[in-house]
Design an enzyme around this catalytic site. Structure first.
Site, short mmCIF file in Angstrom:
data_model
loop_
_atom_site.label_atom_id
_atom_site.label_comp_id
_atom_site.label_asym_id
_atom_site.label_seq_id
_atom_site.Cartn_x
_atom_site.Cartn_y
_atom_site.Cartn_z
N GLN A 46 44.69 44.29 41.33
CA GLN A 46 45.02 45.51 40.68
C GLN A 46 44.22 46.80 41.52
OE1 GLN A 46 44.65 43.25 38.13
NE2 GLN A 46 46.70 42.91 38.26
N CYS A 75 43.81 46.08 31.66
CA CYS A 75 43.45 45.24 32.66
C CYS A 75 41.85 44.96 32.26
CB CYS A 75 43.25 46.02 34.13
SG CYS A 75 42.91 44.88 35.27
N HIS A 159 52.77 40.32 27.09
CA HIS A 159 52.17 38.94 27.49
C HIS A 159 53.17 37.78 26.63
CE1 HIS A 159 48.37 39.86 29.57
NE2 HIS A 159 48.38 40.85 28.52
N GLU A 208 50.87 36.87 36.74
CA GLU A 208 50.79 38.47 36.32
C GLU A 208 51.98 39.23 36.61
OE1 GLU A 208 47.38 40.70 36.77
OE2 GLU A 208 45.83 39.45 36.13
N CYS A 217 42.65 36.52 33.99
CA CYS A 217 43.53 37.72 33.41
C CYS A 217 42.65 37.90 32.19
CB CYS A 217 44.85 37.41 33.27
SG CYS A 217 45.97 38.96 32.77
N GLY A 220 45.34 38.56 29.45
CA GLY A 220 45.95 37.47 29.37
C GLY A 220 45.21 36.47 28.44
N1 LIG Z 1 44.44 41.43 35.54
C1 LIG Z 1 44.56 42.15 34.35
C2 LIG Z 1 45.87 42.25 33.99
C3 LIG Z 1 46.67 43.19 34.54
C4 LIG Z 1 48.07 43.21 34.00
C5 LIG Z 1 49.14 43.91 34.92
N2 LIG Z 1 49.58 42.68 35.76
C6 LIG Z 1 50.49 44.16 33.99
O1 LIG Z 1 51.19 44.65 34.59
O2 LIG Z 1 50.08 44.00 32.66
C7 LIG Z 1 43.39 41.69 33.41
O3 LIG Z 1 42.51 41.32 33.57
O4 LIG Z 1 43.79 41.89 31.95
#
Ligand SMILES: N[C@H](CCC[C@H](N)C(=O)O)C(=O)O
Length: 282
Positions: A46, A75, A159, A208, A217, A220
Site C-alpha cells: 500500500q 490499513c 472482508h 488483499e 493484514c 484482516g
Molecule cells: N494491509 C492492510 C489492508 C489493506 C486493505 C486494502 N487491500 C483494501 O482495499 O481494503 C491492513 O493491514 O489492514
C-alpha cells in the site's frame, strides 16, 4: 520536485509512506500503480500519504492507496506504522489519533515498541460490508473452489473470512481474485482463509483487495477475530498468525471496538526521482 519517502512495514505488509502535511500530494491511479510496482517503482503493498488532520481530535490524516490505484478505508498495519512515526515526532508522545476516510483511530505506542490501535467498531450489517443484496453476514452464500460460506465483516474496509480445515492448503492465488471480484461484493473484498489451530490462536492467510497475497493484514486480522467469535470458534481475544507474524486482536465487549496490537518497522528512506511520477506507467 523530488519527494522523500519512508519504506515501512508491519509484519512484512509493506508501505511507501509519503508526507504531504506541508507539501500537498495527490496521486493518480496510474501514478500509484507505478510507485507500488516492485520493478518500475519502489514497490509496496500500500501507498500511505500523510495529510493534515481534517477532524478535531485527530493528529494526522492517513490516505491509503492499493497497488492497483484503488483507495482503501483501512490499513491496520500501516496505522501502527503511522502512529509510531507521529508519536516519535511528538517528543515522547505515546498516545495519538490517526484519521482515515473510515473514522478516527486512537493509538498508543508502548514502551516495548509495540503499538495498539483501536480499529473502531466491527460493522456487521450487510449494508455496511457492503453486499449487493440483503444477507446474513454470519454466513454468506458465496464460494469458489473449496471455499464457501464466509463471514463478512467491515473494519473500515470489506472482508470475507472463510474458515477451512487447513489454511496452508488453500490455493489462494487461484481463489482469491475470483472471490475478491465476486458479484456479492459491489466494492470487492479482502479475502481471508482461517483455521483455528489452538484455543485463542488462529492461522490466517490473506488475498488483499487491490493488492493480492500479502504477508499480513491488520484489518484482516481484526475481521478474522470478529468472525471467529461470531462463529463461536474463539474467545474475544486471540492471536492471529499470518505469514509475516502474529497480531493480538481483541473485540472489546463494552463498545464493540476492535483493538489490534503488533510491531512496526522502518526498512529504509529514500527520494523519489521526479521522472517516477511523470514518466510512462507500466
Ligand atoms: N494491509 C492492510 C489492508 C489493506 C486493505 C486494502 N487491500 C483494501 O482495499 O481494503 C491492513 O493491514 O489492514
Amino acid at each position: 520536485m523530488a519527494r522523500r519517502f519512508l519504506k515501512m512495514h508491519g509484519l512484512g505488509n509493506d508501505f511507501v509512506v509519503l508526507d504531504a502535511r506541508d507539501t500537498p500530494l495527490s496521486l493518480t491511479g496510474a501514478q500509484a500503480r507505478v510507485l507500488a510496482d516492485r520493478r518500475f517503482g519502489v514497490g509496496c503493498d500500500q501507498i500511505i500519504i500523510l495529510e493534515p488532520p481534517q477532524s478535531a481530535g485527530a493528529d494526522v490524516f492517513m490516505r491509503i492507496l492499493n497497488p492497483d490505484g484503488s483507495e482503501s478505508g483501512a490499513c491496520g498495519n500501516a496505522t501502527r506504522c503511522v502512529a509510531s512515526l507521529v508519536a516519535a515526532e511528538g517528543m515522547g508522545r505515546d498516545r495519538l489519533t490517526v484519521e482515515t476516510i473510515s473514522g478516527l483511530l486512537p493509538a498508543v505506542r508502548h514502551a516495548d515498541g509495540l503499538v495498539t490501535v483501536d480499529m473502531g467498531p466491527a460493522r456487521l450489517d450487510w449494508r455496511q460490508i457492503p453486499l449487493a443484496e440483503p444477507a446474513d453476514t454470519l454466513s454468506l452464500d458465496v464460494g469458489a473452489g473449496p471455499l464457501s460460506a464466509p463471514c463478512a465483516v467491515n473494519m473500515g474496509n470489506p472482508h470475507a473470512v472463510f474458515f477451512v480445515d487447513d489454511a496452508e492448503a488453500v490455493d489462494l492465488a487461484s481463489w482469491g481474485p475470483r472471490l475478491e471480484h465476486h458479484t456479492a461484493f459491489p466494492q470487492r473484498a479482502n479475502i481471508e482463509v482461517a483455521t483455528v489451530v489452538a484455543p485463542g490462536r488462529v492461522r490466517m492467510r490473506v488475498w488483499e483487495r487491490g493488492a493480492g497475497i500479502t504477508l499480513a493484514c491488520g484489518s484482516g486480522a481484526c475481521a478474522t477475530l470478529v468472525a471467529a467469535v461470531r462463529r463461536g470458534l474463539t474467545g474475544r481475544r486471540a492471536e492471529i498468525v499470518m505469514d509475516g507474524g502474529v497480531l493480538t486482536i481483541e473485540w472489546r465487549e463494552s463498545d464493540g471496538h476492535v483493538l489490534m496490537t503488533g510491531p512496526v518497522a522502518t526498512a529504509f528512506s529514500g527520494e523519489l526521482d521526479e521522472s517516477l511520477l511523470s514518466g510512462p506507467c507500466p
